[in-house]
Design an enzyme around this catalytic site. Structure first.
Site, PDB file in Angstrom:
ATOM      1  N   ILE A  64       0.846  -1.188   0.000  1.00  0.00           N
ATOM      2  CA  ILE A  64       0.000   0.000   0.000  1.00  0.00           C
ATOM      3  C   ILE A  64       0.887   1.245   0.000  1.00  0.00           C
ATOM      4  CG2 ILE A  64      -1.990   1.121   1.065  1.00  0.00           C
ATOM      5  CD1 ILE A  64      -2.238  -1.461   2.842  1.00  0.00           C
ATOM      6  N   CYS A  65       0.591   2.153  -0.912  1.00  0.00           N
ATOM      7  CA  CYS A  65       1.240   3.464  -0.920  1.00  0.00           C
ATOM      8  C   CYS A  65       0.159   4.492  -1.230  1.00  0.00           C
ATOM      9  CB  CYS A  65       2.409   3.515  -1.908  1.00  0.00           C
ATOM     10  SG  CYS A  65       1.984   3.276  -3.651  1.00  0.00           S
ATOM     11  N   GLY A  66       0.529   5.685  -1.640  1.00  0.00           N
ATOM     12  CA  GLY A  66      -0.470   6.704  -1.918  1.00  0.00           C
ATOM     13  C   GLY A  66      -1.434   6.309  -3.019  1.00  0.00           C
ATOM     14  N   GLY A  68      -0.763   3.155  -5.031  1.00  0.00           N
ATOM     15  CA  GLY A  68      -0.605   1.742  -5.343  1.00  0.00           C
ATOM     16  C   GLY A  68       0.260   1.516  -6.570  1.00  0.00           C
ATOM     17  N   ALA A 108      -3.784   4.295  -0.719  1.00  0.00           N
ATOM     18  CA  ALA A 108      -4.421   4.855   0.472  1.00  0.00           C
ATOM     19  C   ALA A 108      -5.031   6.225   0.200  1.00  0.00           C
ATOM     20  CB  ALA A 108      -3.408   4.949   1.612  1.00  0.00           C
TER      21      ALA A 108
END
Length: 152
Positions: A64-66, A68, A108
């Protein structure tokens, strides 16, 4: 099923909620970080998770990152890994059923907690269907192996 999970600082809060959700649903979870909101270079986390999945330590991985996107790009650099960005139920299902992705990535800053949990559930409960997709997934592996041979 054993799940590897990791995130960057932008996704720390969502990762914590997904970890709790997975544990509540009796999945084995290994958290590869991050463990706070301090800035990091997310490719380091993506590669750790992807290597653990590629080596067979875990059946699946969640990154998960800002958005994806960056996590998917980084994870896909690890030989044998197919990571897919999942932002809706159809992409979560097809990532497994059509593309046999062992890693899902989430954004996210794109989706909320409840949708993220729904996508994780869909993805974990989907299996590769083979059929017409088998030749496509095999072709991806062929190209990967060709590039590995030429560059090593």
């Amino acid at each position: 099923m054993s799940i590897a999970i990791g995130c960057d600082e932008a996704a720390f809060g969502l990762k914590e909620k997904i970890v709790a959700y997975l544990k509540d649903n009796r999945y084995e979870v290994e958290d590869y970080g991050v463990y706070d909101t301090q800035p990091i270079l997310y490719p380091d986390i993506a590669v750790k998770v992807a290597k653990a999945v590629a080596d067979g330590k875990h059946e699946r991985g969640i990154l998960i990152c800002g958005t994806g996107i960056g996590m998917a790009i980084a994870a896909n650099k690890v030989p044998g890994i197919r990571a897919a960005v999942c932002h809706d139920p159809y992409s979560a299902e097809r990532a497994r059923k059509s593309n046999n992705a062992q890693i899902m990535t989430l954004g996210a800053r794109v989706i909320g907690e409840e949708l993220a949990k729904q996508l994780v559930s869909i993805w974990l409960n989907s299996e590769f269907q083979g059929g017409g997709s088998t030749a496509k997934v095999e072709k991806i592996s062929e190209y990967e192996n060709q590039f590995l041979k030429c560059c090593n």
